[in-house]
Design a protein around this motif. Structure first.
Motif, PDB file in Angstrom:
ATOM      1  N   MET B   1       0.830  -1.218   0.000  1.00  0.00           N
ATOM      2  CA  MET B   1       0.000   0.000   0.000  1.00  0.00           C
ATOM      3  C   MET B   1       0.856   1.256   0.000  1.00  0.00           C
ATOM      4  SD  MET B   1      -1.523   0.936   3.723  1.00  0.00           S
ATOM      5  CE  MET B   1      -1.341   2.533   4.430  1.00  0.00           C
ATOM      6  N   LYS B   2       1.300   1.606  -1.165  1.00  0.00           N
ATOM      7  CA  LYS B   2       2.096   2.832  -1.234  1.00  0.00           C
ATOM      8  C   LYS B   2       1.228   4.008  -1.662  1.00  0.00           C
ATOM      9  CE  LYS B   2       3.600   2.880  -6.014  1.00  0.00           C
ATOM     10  NZ  LYS B   2       4.181   1.885  -6.857  1.00  0.00           N
ATOM     11  N   ARG B   3       1.314   5.076  -0.896  1.00  0.00           N
ATOM     12  CA  ARG B   3       0.483   6.243  -1.177  1.00  0.00           C
ATOM     13  C   ARG B   3       1.100   7.053  -2.305  1.00  0.00           C
ATOM     14  NH1 ARG B   3      -0.333   9.759   1.944  1.00  0.00           N
ATOM     15  NH2 ARG B   3       0.443   9.699   4.068  1.00  0.00           N
ATOM     16  N   GLU B   4       0.320   7.333  -3.284  1.00  0.00           N
ATOM     17  CA  GLU B   4       0.796   8.110  -4.416  1.00  0.00           C
ATOM     18  C   GLU B   4       0.261   9.530  -4.267  1.00  0.00           C
ATOM     19  OE1 GLU B   4       3.112   6.262  -7.108  1.00  0.00           O
ATOM     20  OE2 GLU B   4       1.190   5.317  -7.502  1.00  0.00           O
ATOM     21  N   LYS B   5       0.961  10.475  -4.911  1.00  0.00           N
ATOM     22  CA  LYS B   5       0.437  11.844  -5.008  1.00  0.00           C
ATOM     23  C   LYS B   5       0.288  12.559  -3.669  1.00  0.00           C
ATOM     24  CE  LYS B   5       0.605  12.042  -8.716  1.00  0.00           C
ATOM     25  NZ  LYS B   5       1.037  13.133  -9.587  1.00  0.00           N
ATOM     26  N   ALA B   6       1.036  12.133  -2.701  1.00  0.00           N
ATOM     27  CA  ALA B   6       0.990  12.874  -1.443  1.00  0.00           C
ATOM     28  C   ALA B   6       2.365  12.821  -0.814  1.00  0.00           C
ATOM     29  CB  ALA B   6      -0.047  12.285  -0.504  1.00  0.00           C
ATOM     30  N   PRO B  10       8.223  13.162   7.570  1.00  0.00           N
ATOM     31  CA  PRO B  10       7.957  13.517   8.967  1.00  0.00           C
ATOM     32  C   PRO B  10       7.490  14.966   9.058  1.00  0.00           C
ATOM     33  CG  PRO B  10      10.276  12.890   8.640  1.00  0.00           C
ATOM     34  CD  PRO B  10       9.606  12.741   7.340  1.00  0.00           C
ATOM     35  N   PRO B  11       6.624  15.260  10.000  1.00  0.00           N
ATOM     36  CA  PRO B  11       5.970  16.569  10.090  1.00  0.00           C
ATOM     37  C   PRO B  11       6.944  17.746  10.035  1.00  0.00           C
ATOM     38  CG  PRO B  11       5.294  15.136  11.905  1.00  0.00           C
ATOM     39  CD  PRO B  11       6.243  14.351  11.075  1.00  0.00           C
ATOM     40  N   LEU B  12       7.986  17.678  10.806  1.00  0.00           N
ATOM     41  CA  LEU B  12       8.949  18.773  10.836  1.00  0.00           C
ATOM     42  C   LEU B  12       9.514  19.064   9.457  1.00  0.00           C
ATOM     43  CD1 LEU B  12      11.124  18.248  14.023  1.00  0.00           C
ATOM     44  CD2 LEU B  12      10.215  20.394  13.142  1.00  0.00           C
ATOM     45  N   VAL B  13       9.895  18.010   8.790  1.00  0.00           N
ATOM     46  CA  VAL B  13      10.482  18.157   7.463  1.00  0.00           C
ATOM     47  C   VAL B  13       9.434  18.641   6.476  1.00  0.00           C
ATOM     48  CG1 VAL B  13      11.623  16.940   5.583  1.00  0.00           C
ATOM     49  CG2 VAL B  13      12.209  16.390   7.946  1.00  0.00           C
ATOM     50  N   GLN B  14       8.248  18.081   6.606  1.00  0.00           N
ATOM     51  CA  GLN B  14       7.181  18.477   5.694  1.00  0.00           C
ATOM     52  C   GLN B  14       6.886  19.968   5.798  1.00  0.00           C
ATOM     53  OE1 GLN B  14       4.089  15.938   4.766  1.00  0.00           O
ATOM     54  NE2 GLN B  14       2.495  17.486   4.652  1.00  0.00           N
ATOM     55  N   THR B  15       6.822  20.478   6.997  1.00  0.00           N
ATOM     56  CA  THR B  15       6.593  21.908   7.198  1.00  0.00           C
ATOM     57  C   THR B  15       7.644  22.721   6.464  1.00  0.00           C
ATOM     58  OG1 THR B  15       5.708  21.456   9.397  1.00  0.00           O
ATOM     59  CG2 THR B  15       6.376  23.721   8.931  1.00  0.00           C
ATOM     60  N   PHE B  16       8.874  22.318   6.660  1.00  0.00           N
ATOM     61  CA  PHE B  16       9.993  23.025   6.048  1.00  0.00           C
ATOM     62  C   PHE B  16       9.917  22.975   4.529  1.00  0.00           C
ATOM     63  CE2 PHE B  16      14.546  23.005   4.728  1.00  0.00           C
ATOM     64  CZ  PHE B  16      14.913  24.241   5.207  1.00  0.00           C
ATOM     65  N   VAL B  17       9.664  21.794   4.024  1.00  0.00           N
ATOM     66  CA  VAL B  17       9.590  21.600   2.575  1.00  0.00           C
ATOM     67  C   VAL B  17       8.442  22.411   1.969  1.00  0.00           C
ATOM     68  CG1 VAL B  17       8.999  19.911   0.801  1.00  0.00           C
ATOM     69  CG2 VAL B  17      10.734  19.360   2.509  1.00  0.00           C
ATOM     70  N   LEU B  18       7.306  22.370   2.609  1.00  0.00           N
ATOM     71  CA  LEU B  18       6.165  23.133   2.098  1.00  0.00           C
ATOM     72  C   LEU B  18       6.469  24.633   2.118  1.00  0.00           C
ATOM     73  CD1 LEU B  18       3.144  21.190   3.642  1.00  0.00           C
ATOM     74  CD2 LEU B  18       3.851  21.268   1.254  1.00  0.00           C
ATOM     75  N   VAL B  53      10.710  11.893  -5.924  1.00  0.00           N
ATOM     76  CA  VAL B  53       9.335  11.712  -6.389  1.00  0.00           C
ATOM     77  C   VAL B  53       8.474  11.148  -5.259  1.00  0.00           C
ATOM     78  CG1 VAL B  53       7.870  10.301  -7.891  1.00  0.00           C
ATOM     79  CG2 VAL B  53       9.924  11.398  -8.819  1.00  0.00           C
ATOM     80  N   GLU B  54       8.974  10.127  -4.648  1.00  0.00           N
ATOM     81  CA  GLU B  54       8.256   9.470  -3.560  1.00  0.00           C
ATOM     82  C   GLU B  54       7.987  10.442  -2.406  1.00  0.00           C
ATOM     83  OE1 GLU B  54       6.601   6.662  -0.931  1.00  0.00           O
ATOM     84  OE2 GLU B  54       6.778   6.754  -3.111  1.00  0.00           O
ATOM     85  N   ALA B  55       9.008  11.201  -2.041  1.00  0.00           N
ATOM     86  CA  ALA B  55       8.893  12.087  -0.886  1.00  0.00           C
ATOM     87  C   ALA B  55       7.958  13.262  -1.143  1.00  0.00           C
ATOM     88  CB  ALA B  55      10.278  12.600  -0.487  1.00  0.00           C
ATOM     89  N   LEU B  56       7.974  13.776  -2.348  1.00  0.00           N
ATOM     90  CA  LEU B  56       7.199  14.990  -2.620  1.00  0.00           C
ATOM     91  C   LEU B  56       5.861  14.716  -3.303  1.00  0.00           C
ATOM     92  CD1 LEU B  56       9.994  17.444  -3.897  1.00  0.00           C
ATOM     93  CD2 LEU B  56       9.177  17.072  -1.568  1.00  0.00           C
ATOM     94  N   GLY B  57       5.716  13.552  -3.884  1.00  0.00           N
ATOM     95  CA  GLY B  57       4.464  13.259  -4.563  1.00  0.00           C
ATOM     96  C   GLY B  57       4.240  14.083  -5.816  1.00  0.00           C
TER      97      GLY B  57
END
Lengths: 202, 202
Positions: B1-6, B10-18, B53-57
């Motif tokens: 079950m790999k999530r695509e397009k998302a 980890p939250p901290l990194v995601q905040t930074f990346v966004l 690709v996987e990390a950013l969707g």
DNA sequence: CCGGAGTTTCAGTTATTTCTGAAATATCGG
DNA sequence: CCGATATTTCAGAAATAACTGAAACTCCGG
């Protein structure tokens, strides 16, 4: 026979205005805003909105929005002529004022938000090894930006004439460090001795 | 079950990346490029395109273009792992290298073209009073930018450690001028005497 | 020189930004 | 308060930029 929808400017000025329009996008403003500013900058006297419309051949509303944005950037001065209700727009006479404003506003838009986010993020507790490393990296970035903004705040406080002198010194300036080292300065000079003179104690 | 397009971070990194994605537009790159760089910056080790690709969707081709642009900015380092044909991307370890590169590249994109145009335009002969004034104004701009880029070239040549020391001095640095004035320096030190020390003449 | 993993290119789609004209709002002299 | 002039707002149109999937290309081991 008034030409609509086309620029009506002397060649030299037109070149300059078009260039600023193109560069606008790289500078974070749209073409019209860039063109308006270029025009105001070279214009011998302030212009009103309709004159800008005429000169650039864009819509009145576009000019209105562009001027609004330039005001948000603090880059235009508002003038009034006696017996004329219209508003006239110009740039600061002193080009250094313009440069200082540009730097200040770009910092506000491009640096400060990131600094805030980094501060907040560094408060969080890492939940994984990845996060731990990420946070360390973010701290590096935070500390660097922090130092740069401190330095900027100091430079901003120096009056232009002196700033120019300093910049003219160029890399010769770094000899001041050789002095310090060679003479074993602990950082006091003609100020009352302060504990944080050698290293900034942040 | 790999999530695509998302995003899957980890939250901290995601905040930074966004955040970097959003800021990207203000920095003259698109969202994906900003996100990729943020990710590479905090990542403990280099990543290959598929991992990004996987990390950013986002799509594979989007990542490819983003990486290409980052390479054009000289902001990524290319790595290879033994027994793996794929390319791995990382950022310079030393954050000062990143800052220097950013400044260099932005200067190249945002300043140099205008400086060139100004130089050319100042060669032209004004055909009207308006053009004459415009040219005077352009010369002011040219001379200022010219001085700033000279200064920048000097600063760039100073090694990081020393640069940090200088910046930490902050506005105290301007006391070096008081010395000069008080002691009646004519601007020679171990350079040949130059006539343009007080006011600029370049 | 074949097969295939890895990467880039590109035409078309989608999303975003810029620009416009018309309508709404504000301002001032009388 | 009215009418004339000046300015701003805003919904939709036009222009640009970003993104995608599929096809093309590259590079390497065998």
């Amino acid at each position: 026979m008034k030409r609509e929808k086309a620029m009506n400017l002397p060649p030299l000025v037109q070149t300059f205005v078009l260039h600023f329009g193109e560069m606008g996008s790289r500078w974070g403003v749209n073409r019209t805003v860039g063109q308006i500013y270029a025009l105001l900058f070279v214009s011998p006297e302030p212009l009103n909105a309709d004159e800008i419309v005429e000169a650039l051949g864009v819509s009145r509303s576009n000019v209105s929005m562009g001027l609004k944005e330039l005001q948000a950037w603090n880059l235009v001065r508002l003038r009034h002529k006696p017996g004329d209700r219209r508003e006239y727009f110009g740039t600061p006479e002193d080009i250094w004022v313009i440069v200082r404003t540009l730097i200040e506003e770009r910092k506000k838009r491009e640096i400060d938000p990131t600094l805030s986010l980094l501060r907040e993020t560094l408060m969080e507790r890492p939940e994984s090894e990845f996060e731990r490393h990420a946070q360390a990296r973010m701290r590096e970035m935070h500390d660097l930006i922090d130092m740069l903004t401190d330095w900027y705040a100091d430079m901003r406080a120096i009056e232009t004439e002196r700033l120019v002198q300093l910049m003219k010194l160029g890399s010769k300036i770094s000899r001041v460090l050789e002095f310090r080292d060679r003479l074993g300065f602990s950082g006091k000079r003609n100020d009352p001795p302060s504990p944080d003179d050698e290293e900034r104690s942040r």
